[in-house]
Motif scaffolding. Sequence first.
Motif, PDB file in Angstrom:
ATOM      1  N   ILE A  46      56.486   7.222  38.682  1.00 41.72           N
ATOM      2  CA  ILE A  46      56.685   5.982  37.931  1.00 41.72           C
ATOM      3  C   ILE A  46      56.168   4.820  38.771  1.00 41.72           C
ATOM      4  N   GLU A  47      55.321   3.993  38.167  1.00 48.01           N
ATOM      5  CA  GLU A  47      54.779   2.822  38.849  1.00 48.01           C
ATOM      6  C   GLU A  47      55.361   1.565  38.224  1.00 48.01           C
ATOM      7  N   VAL A  48      56.065   0.770  39.019  1.00 54.35           N
ATOM      8  CA  VAL A  48      56.666  -0.483  38.565  1.00 54.35           C
ATOM      9  C   VAL A  48      56.151  -1.602  39.461  1.00 54.35           C
ATOM     10  N   ASN A  49      55.544  -2.615  38.852  1.00 48.95           N
ATOM     11  CA  ASN A  49      55.010  -3.755  39.606  1.00 48.95           C
ATOM     12  C   ASN A  49      54.087  -3.303  40.740  1.00 48.95           C
ATOM     13  N   GLY A  50      53.276  -2.291  40.449  1.00 42.77           N
ATOM     14  CA  GLY A  50      52.287  -1.833  41.421  1.00 42.77           C
ATOM     15  C   GLY A  50      52.812  -0.882  42.476  1.00 42.77           C
ATOM     16  N   LYS A  51      54.116  -0.618  42.499  1.00 42.89           N
ATOM     17  CA  LYS A  51      54.709   0.295  43.471  1.00 42.89           C
ATOM     18  C   LYS A  51      55.046   1.613  42.791  1.00 42.89           C
ATOM     19  N   THR A  52      54.585   2.706  43.381  1.00 40.94           N
ATOM     20  CA  THR A  52      54.742   4.031  42.781  1.00 40.94           C
ATOM     21  C   THR A  52      55.753   4.856  43.550  1.00 40.94           C
ATOM     22  N   ARG A  53      56.608   5.561  42.816  1.00 48.72           N
ATOM     23  CA  ARG A  53      57.533   6.508  43.442  1.00 48.72           C
ATOM     24  C   ARG A  53      57.458   7.828  42.680  1.00 48.72           C
ATOM     25  N   ASP A  54      57.512   8.906  43.417  1.00 48.00           N
ATOM     26  CA  ASP A  54      57.518  10.233  42.820  1.00 48.00           C
ATOM     27  C   ASP A  54      58.911  10.553  42.285  1.00 48.00           C
ATOM     28  N   VAL A  55      58.964  11.376  41.252  1.00 42.15           N
ATOM     29  CA  VAL A  55      60.248  11.796  40.696  1.00 42.15           C
ATOM     30  C   VAL A  55      60.302  13.315  40.674  1.00 42.15           C
ATOM     31  N   LYS A  56      61.513  13.836  40.799  1.00 42.12           N
ATOM     32  CA  LYS A  56      61.707  15.279  40.717  1.00 42.12           C
ATOM     33  C   LYS A  56      61.806  15.686  39.258  1.00 42.12           C
ATOM     34  N   SER A  57      61.228  16.794  38.916  1.00 37.56           N
ATOM     35  CA  SER A  57      61.173  17.326  37.552  1.00 37.56           C
ATOM     36  C   SER A  57      60.184  16.518  36.720  1.00 37.56           C
ATOM     37  N   GLU A  75      66.712   9.071  33.863  1.00 38.94           N
ATOM     38  CA  GLU A  75      66.547   8.248  35.066  1.00 38.94           C
ATOM     39  C   GLU A  75      66.066   6.853  34.701  1.00 38.94           C
ATOM     40  N   ASP A  76      66.694   5.848  35.272  1.00 39.79           N
ATOM     41  CA  ASP A  76      66.250   4.466  35.113  1.00 39.79           C
ATOM     42  C   ASP A  76      64.850   4.317  35.691  1.00 39.79           C
ATOM     43  N   LYS A  82      70.403   7.698  37.933  1.00 38.21           N
ATOM     44  CA  LYS A  82      69.987   8.853  37.140  1.00 38.21           C
ATOM     45  C   LYS A  82      71.211   9.701  36.841  1.00 38.21           C
ATOM     46  N   MET A  83      71.166  10.375  35.691  1.00 38.40           N
ATOM     47  CA  MET A  83      72.287  11.180  35.235  1.00 38.40           C
ATOM     48  C   MET A  83      71.787  12.458  34.591  1.00 38.40           C
ATOM     49  N   LYS A  84      72.468  13.545  34.860  1.00 46.59           N
ATOM     50  CA  LYS A  84      72.199  14.802  34.176  1.00 46.59           C
ATOM     51  C   LYS A  84      72.981  14.780  32.870  1.00 46.59           C
ATOM     52  N   ILE A  85      72.284  14.800  31.725  1.00 47.52           N
ATOM     53  CA  ILE A  85      72.990  14.694  30.444  1.00 47.52           C
ATOM     54  C   ILE A  85      72.899  15.956  29.603  1.00 47.52           C
ATOM     55  N   SER A  86      71.999  16.889  29.962  1.00 48.01           N
ATOM     56  CA  SER A  86      71.818  18.075  29.122  1.00 48.01           C
ATOM     57  C   SER A  86      71.163  19.187  29.913  1.00 48.01           C
TER      58      SER A  86
END
Length: 222
Positions: A46-57, A75-76, A82-86
């Motif tokens: 996810i890239e927000v305001n030019g900054k990228t972070r990797d996410v699991k799954s 995940e926000d 982040k929350m596991k919902i299902s």
Amino acid sequence: NMVYPVENEFAVLRGSILTFPDGKKVTVETEPVYVGKDLIIYRNSIEVNGKTRDVKSTILDSNGRVAIKADGTVEDVEGKWKMKISGTPIEWYFKSNLLYVLDIYGFVKEFDTISKKTLFEKRYSGAYGFDFINKNIVVGIPDKVLFNEKKLDMNNFCVAKNHIWEYKNCKRLHNGIGYIVEDGKIRLIGKNMEFFANKIRLIDGWLIIAGEEGTWAVKAGN
């Protein structure tokens, strides 16, 4: 090519170049899942305001505020929570701040992405898909379709024009539109329309249809 609704305009992806409504250009390595103002969501980052972070799954979809991932986690987009919902999602649908999910265990859930609370949860054994007629849920179970808790003798279904249509291999968009692919063409159920297309996606209430001759965006509601 692909287009993405951004506020009241569109960002356009041509090849690897994503052009925003203000003219800003960004080179992307893969086709984004979602694009917003100062936001690009890929399958694994996810890239927000030019900054990228990797996410699991793997990210399956987003409404611009949260992303739903293949492990059933929400995940926000800014990484605040982040929350596991299902379990692993089979089908899902964002409706404003609400997220509807059917998982591999047959649970249908309504999750509020703002309050972070599950508002509805019910298990339908063997469920393979869901949709809505007005505010009433339609659920496909083996050899039957449940609507208003009544069993209809159908093997598979689409929902269009507030009717349940029996079709195999239906793609449910969960907003009153469904489609099937026949003889290389996409046919919208209930609209008596068919066309050649490489892909069809629902993004923020827009039906995006990408074909050989161009890409169309049709406001379909959310």
